[in-house]
Scaffold this active site. Structure first.
Site, PDB file in Angstrom:
ATOM      1  N   GLY A 199      69.527  91.364 -12.461  1.00  0.00           N
ATOM      2  CA  GLY A 199      69.083  92.411 -11.544  1.00  0.00           C
ATOM      3  C   GLY A 199      69.787  93.704 -11.887  1.00  0.00           C
ATOM      4  N   GLY A 200      69.806  94.627 -10.954  1.00  0.00           N
ATOM      5  CA  GLY A 200      70.454  95.916 -11.211  1.00  0.00           C
ATOM      6  C   GLY A 200      71.967  95.855 -10.996  1.00  0.00           C
TER       7      GLY A 200
ATOM      8  N   GLU B 282      59.004  67.367 -16.547  1.00  0.00           N
ATOM      9  CA  GLU B 282      59.838  68.517 -16.180  1.00  0.00           C
ATOM     10  C   GLU B 282      60.158  69.480 -17.328  1.00  0.00           C
ATOM     11  OE1 GLU B 282      61.431  69.509 -13.161  1.00  0.00           O
ATOM     12  OE2 GLU B 282      62.100  71.177 -14.392  1.00  0.00           O
TER      13      GLU B 282
ATOM     14  N   PHE C 152      48.373  62.401 -11.059  1.00  0.00           N
ATOM     15  CA  PHE C 152      48.100  61.548 -12.210  1.00  0.00           C
ATOM     16  C   PHE C 152      47.871  62.413 -13.439  1.00  0.00           C
ATOM     17  CE2 PHE C 152      46.216  58.596  -8.921  1.00  0.00           C
ATOM     18  CZ  PHE C 152      47.260  57.699  -8.993  1.00  0.00           C
ATOM     19  N   ALA C 153      47.872  61.750 -14.585  1.00  0.00           N
ATOM     20  CA  ALA C 153      47.505  62.448 -15.813  1.00  0.00           C
ATOM     21  C   ALA C 153      46.068  62.957 -15.654  1.00  0.00           C
ATOM     22  CB  ALA C 153      47.611  61.494 -16.992  1.00  0.00           C
TER      23      ALA C 153
ATOM     24  N   ASP D  15      45.085  47.882  -5.367  1.00  0.00           N
ATOM     25  CA  ASP D  15      44.643  47.958  -6.758  1.00  0.00           C
ATOM     26  C   ASP D  15      43.352  48.751  -6.762  1.00  0.00           C
ATOM     27  OD1 ASP D  15      43.683  47.746  -9.288  1.00  0.00           O
ATOM     28  OD2 ASP D  15      43.828  45.557  -9.424  1.00  0.00           O
TER      29      ASP D  15
ATOM     30  N   ASP E 106      59.151  70.172 -11.800  1.00  0.00           N
ATOM     31  CA  ASP E 106      58.682  69.098 -10.918  1.00  0.00           C
ATOM     32  C   ASP E 106      58.788  69.494  -9.445  1.00  0.00           C
ATOM     33  OD1 ASP E 106      57.898  67.282 -12.802  1.00  0.00           O
ATOM     34  OD2 ASP E 106      59.814  66.260 -12.901  1.00  0.00           O
TER      35      ASP E 106
ATOM     36  N   ARG F  53      50.569  51.060  -6.781  1.00  0.00           N
ATOM     37  CA  ARG F  53      49.966  49.979  -7.536  1.00  0.00           C
ATOM     38  C   ARG F  53      50.558  48.650  -7.066  1.00  0.00           C
ATOM     39  NH1 ARG F  53      48.639  50.835 -13.467  1.00  0.00           N
ATOM     40  NH2 ARG F  53      49.907  52.683 -13.200  1.00  0.00           N
TER      41      ARG F  53
ATOM     42  N   GLN G  50      58.144  62.675  -9.697  1.00  0.00           N
ATOM     43  CA  GLN G  50      58.889  63.644  -8.895  1.00  0.00           C
ATOM     44  C   GLN G  50      58.074  64.773  -8.269  1.00  0.00           C
ATOM     45  OE1 GLN G  50      62.585  66.824  -9.250  1.00  0.00           O
ATOM     46  NE2 GLN G  50      62.325  65.425 -10.932  1.00  0.00           N
TER      47      GLN G  50
ATOM     48  N   LYS H 131      41.599  49.751  -9.071  1.00  0.00           N
ATOM     49  CA  LYS H 131      40.626  49.429 -10.115  1.00  0.00           C
ATOM     50  C   LYS H 131      39.840  48.170  -9.744  1.00  0.00           C
ATOM     51  CE  LYS H 131      42.601  52.091 -13.803  1.00  0.00           C
ATOM     52  NZ  LYS H 131      43.503  52.166 -14.941  1.00  0.00           N
TER      53      LYS H 131
HETATM   54  N1  COA Z   1      45.905  50.764  -8.867  1.00  0.00           N
HETATM   55  C1  COA Z   1      45.403  50.663 -10.122  1.00  0.00           C
HETATM   56  N2  COA Z   1      45.618  51.598 -11.066  1.00  0.00           N
HETATM   57  C2  COA Z   1      46.355  52.661 -10.725  1.00  0.00           C
HETATM   58  C3  COA Z   1      46.897  52.831  -9.432  1.00  0.00           C
HETATM   59  C4  COA Z   1      46.630  51.810  -8.477  1.00  0.00           C
HETATM   60  N3  COA Z   1      47.110  51.884  -7.236  1.00  0.00           N
HETATM   61  N4  COA Z   1      47.594  53.981  -9.392  1.00  0.00           N
HETATM   62  C5  COA Z   1      47.493  54.517 -10.618  1.00  0.00           C
HETATM   63  N5  COA Z   1      46.749  53.726 -11.433  1.00  0.00           N
HETATM   64  C6  COA Z   1      46.373  53.960 -12.822  1.00  0.00           C
HETATM   65  C7  COA Z   1      45.524  55.194 -12.965  1.00  0.00           C
HETATM   66  O1  COA Z   1      44.181  54.922 -12.656  1.00  0.00           O
HETATM   67  C8  COA Z   1      45.749  55.546 -14.419  1.00  0.00           C
HETATM   68  O2  COA Z   1      44.964  54.717 -15.234  1.00  0.00           O
HETATM   69  P1  COA Z   1      44.048  55.268 -16.480  1.00  0.00           P
HETATM   70  O3  COA Z   1      45.010  55.896 -17.425  1.00  0.00           O
HETATM   71  O4  COA Z   1      43.430  54.021 -16.991  1.00  0.00           O
HETATM   72  O5  COA Z   1      43.091  56.240 -15.947  1.00  0.00           O
HETATM   73  C9  COA Z   1      47.211  55.168 -14.559  1.00  0.00           C
HETATM   74  O6  COA Z   1      47.539  54.226 -13.568  1.00  0.00           O
HETATM   75  C10 COA Z   1      48.093  56.385 -14.163  1.00  0.00           C
HETATM   76  O7  COA Z   1      48.544  56.909 -14.888  1.00  0.00           O
HETATM   77  P2  COA Z   1      49.176  58.260 -15.434  1.00  0.00           P
HETATM   78  O8  COA Z   1      49.174  59.309 -14.414  1.00  0.00           O
HETATM   79  O9  COA Z   1      48.497  58.520 -16.721  1.00  0.00           O
HETATM   80  O10 COA Z   1      50.677  57.720 -15.626  1.00  0.00           O
HETATM   81  P3  COA Z   1      51.590  57.829 -16.903  1.00  0.00           P
HETATM   82  O11 COA Z   1      52.830  57.093 -16.551  1.00  0.00           O
HETATM   83  O12 COA Z   1      50.905  57.424 -18.140  1.00  0.00           O
HETATM   84  O13 COA Z   1      51.906  59.409 -16.986  1.00  0.00           O
HETATM   85  C11 COA Z   1      52.700  61.514 -16.149  1.00  0.00           C
HETATM   86  C12 COA Z   1      52.839  59.983 -16.146  1.00  0.00           C
HETATM   87  C13 COA Z   1      53.674  62.064 -15.117  1.00  0.00           C
HETATM   88  C14 COA Z   1      53.038  62.069 -17.547  1.00  0.00           C
HETATM   89  C15 COA Z   1      51.249  61.902 -15.773  1.00  0.00           C
HETATM   90  O14 COA Z   1      50.903  61.289 -14.566  1.00  0.00           O
HETATM   91  C16 COA Z   1      51.026  63.407 -15.637  1.00  0.00           C
HETATM   92  O15 COA Z   1      50.915  64.140 -16.619  1.00  0.00           O
HETATM   93  N6  COA Z   1      50.905  63.903 -14.390  1.00  0.00           N
HETATM   94  C17 COA Z   1      50.620  65.270 -14.090  1.00  0.00           C
HETATM   95  C18 COA Z   1      51.805  66.140 -14.287  1.00  0.00           C
HETATM   96  C19 COA Z   1      53.003  65.704 -13.486  1.00  0.00           C
HETATM   97  O16 COA Z   1      52.976  65.563 -12.290  1.00  0.00           O
HETATM   98  N7  COA Z   1      54.121  65.568 -14.206  1.00  0.00           N
HETATM   99  C20 COA Z   1      55.403  65.447 -13.607  1.00  0.00           C
HETATM  100  C21 COA Z   1      55.778  64.128 -13.199  1.00  0.00           C
HETATM  101  S1  COA Z   1      57.286  64.314 -12.328  1.00  0.00           S
END
Ligand code: COA
Length: 415
Positions: free
Chosen positions: A247-248, A139, A97-98, A73, A168, A38, A17, A75
């Site tokens: 507020g006030g 969130e 991403f994380a 992809d 978010d 992906r 989000q 990777k």
């Molecule tokens: N092709 C291949 N791999 C891909 C890709 C693609 N097109 N797009 C993403 N990936 C991989 C990434 O390289 C990563 O891999 P790694 O863990 O091996 O490095 C993985 O997919 C992405 O993952 P991640 O962001 O860790 O997803 P998650 O589902 O585990 O976590 C969140 C989700 C939201 C918790 C995390 O992304 C996060 O903390 N984000 C930042 C804060 C945030 O925006 N939070 C609110 C979300 S609304």
């Protein structure tokens, strides 16, 4: 008519989000937003909270309008090359991403700079640098860590999270401002830069008044506009203030006609000082306008509970809309508690484009929230969200790949 961000290309590496909120806004302002997903799966929200089997969810469609979707992809070594070509062609890379995921993919800030020194790299993370920087965040974690939950709810109950997605969508908004600011600075410097919006910081920014109150409390030991005053006890931290206005101008949520069966038959009522005499007239307590115990804001503070109880006796005789009509005549600030059903059906919101009906090839018609920010020279046209990989061939061709190369990359699983 052109659009404000015509010519700006965004490599949209966002999901869920927070990031998608940001890039959707940029798309509405005219940027070409290329969402990289992906291969095979796409943004996880495509399949979350589905209401129709095998069709992109409302969660996804409502956050990804006006974007193009390509599947890569990243990777796969050949997929990485496609991403490099995109980095060279785009102005901004937005990701949420994380922590560390982009680096692990091989796209560090230094590498991106080598590929395109004008590139702006914008990120949403849960926390800024510090003890929690490596944490994944959603969130409600942000609402809790940013001070919203500890200050929301009633004093005798637990902390409460709010329905507004301030962690978010709120952080996505902050990030969008950071991006257009960095684009503006780039016109002077010619260089890109990193933009970071941490969700904890975004929530705290929206809770600014509560940090104000923390300091007032520390200095004086009390806060007269809080419902805890004068009888309740204040502790060391800002307490939950129920529905007090903060507020006030004291305010509260009051029952209206029908509250016994309708959970939203309520109105927010503000006892704004300049209209106090009018309030007294409307509710039939004319004597309060001159009674020294009620005539001034300071005198009223210890009686707020009784005052709102008396006003509620009046609001309970009217529907929220009748009350609103009467109170508005006297410039008394108030607001009906509107349900999502009432908002969805409100004709004026349809007229301004704040609520929009969109047609989608597999879902059919659905409602969405349009652009809440209206620019007179850059009107927003809400276009449906893309199907997964719908624009892969189109974008690859724009990057200079021939149909044969595209088909070879597809066979290799790179796209
Ligand atoms: N092709 C291949 N791999 C891909 C890709 C693609 N097109 N797009 C993403 N990936 C991989 C990434 O390289 C990563 O891999 P790694 O863990 O091996 O490095 C993985 O997919 C992405 O993952 P991640 O962001 O860790 O997803 P998650 O589902 O585990 O976590 C969140 C989700 C939201 C918790 C995390 O992304 C996060 O903390 N984000 C930042 C804060 C945030 O925006 N939070 C609110 C979300 S609304």
């Amino acid at each position: 008519m052109g659009k404000a961000l015509d010519g700006v290309r965004i490599l949209d590496f966002t999901h869920v989000q927070s990031g998608p909120t940001c890039t959707q806004l940029l798309a509405w302002f005219g940027a070409d937003v290329i969402k990289v997903e992906r291969a095979g799966a796409g943004d996880i929200t495509r399949e979350q909270l589905r209401d129709i089997p095998d069709v992109d969810s409302l969660y996804f469609t409502m956050l990804n309008h006006n974007k193009r979707s390509v599947t890569i992809d990243t990777k796969n070594p050949e997929g990485k090359q496609v991403l490099e070509a995109l980095i060279q062609k785009c102005d901004v890379l937005v990701e949420n991403f994380a922590p560390g995921a982009l680096d692990r993919m091989g796209f560090t800030w230094e590498r991106i700079q080598e590929l395109n020194s004008r590139m702006i790299v914008a990120s949403v993370k849960g926390f800024g640098p510090g003890p929690y920087e490596d944490c994944k965040v959603y969130e409600n974690v942000a609402q809790c860590a940013g001070g919203a939950a500890s200050t929301t709810g009633f004093d005798d109950g637990p902390p409460v999270v709010t329905g507004a997605q301030i962690g978010d969508s709120g952080t996505g908004l902050h990030l969008a401002l950071g991006i257009v600011t960095a684009l503006y600075q780039r016109t002077q410097t010619g260089r890109g830069q990193r933009v970071l919006a941490a969700m904890q910081d975004g929530v705290l920014n929206l809770c600014r008044v509560k940090l104000r109150d923390q300091q007032r409390l520390a200095r004086t030991g009390t806060m007269k506009e809080y419902p805890q005053y004068p009888n309740g006890k204040f502790g060391e931290a800002v307490p939950r203030a129920g529905n007090a206005s903060g507020g006030g101008q004291p305010g509260w949520i009051l029952k209206c006609k029908g509250w016994e069966t309708d959970p939203n038959a309520y109105i927010y009522f503000i006892t704004q000082a300049p209209v106090w005499a009018k309030i007294c007239n409307v509710i039939g307590k004319e004597e309060w306008a001159t009674d020294p115990d009620y005539a001034t804001p300071a005198a009223r503070l210890p009686h707020l509970k009784d005052i709102f109880a008396e006003i509620e006796r009046w609001t309970m005789t009217k529907t929220k809309f009748e009350a609103m009509q009467i109170l508005n005549k006297y410039d008394i600030p108030c607001g009906p508690i509107l349900s999502m059903k009432e908002i969805a059906e409100e004709p004026s919101l349809r007229k301004t484009g704040t609520i929009v009906e969109v047609d989608h090839p597999t879902r059919g018609k659905y409602l969405t929230v349009g652009n809440p920010i209206k620019l007179s020279d850059s009107p927003t046209e809400v276009k449906r969200s893309p199907l997964l990989g719908e624009h892969t061939d189109e974008v690859m061709a724009e990057l200079g790949y021939s149909p044969e190369q595209i088909s070879a990359l597809r066979t290799a699983g790179a796209i």
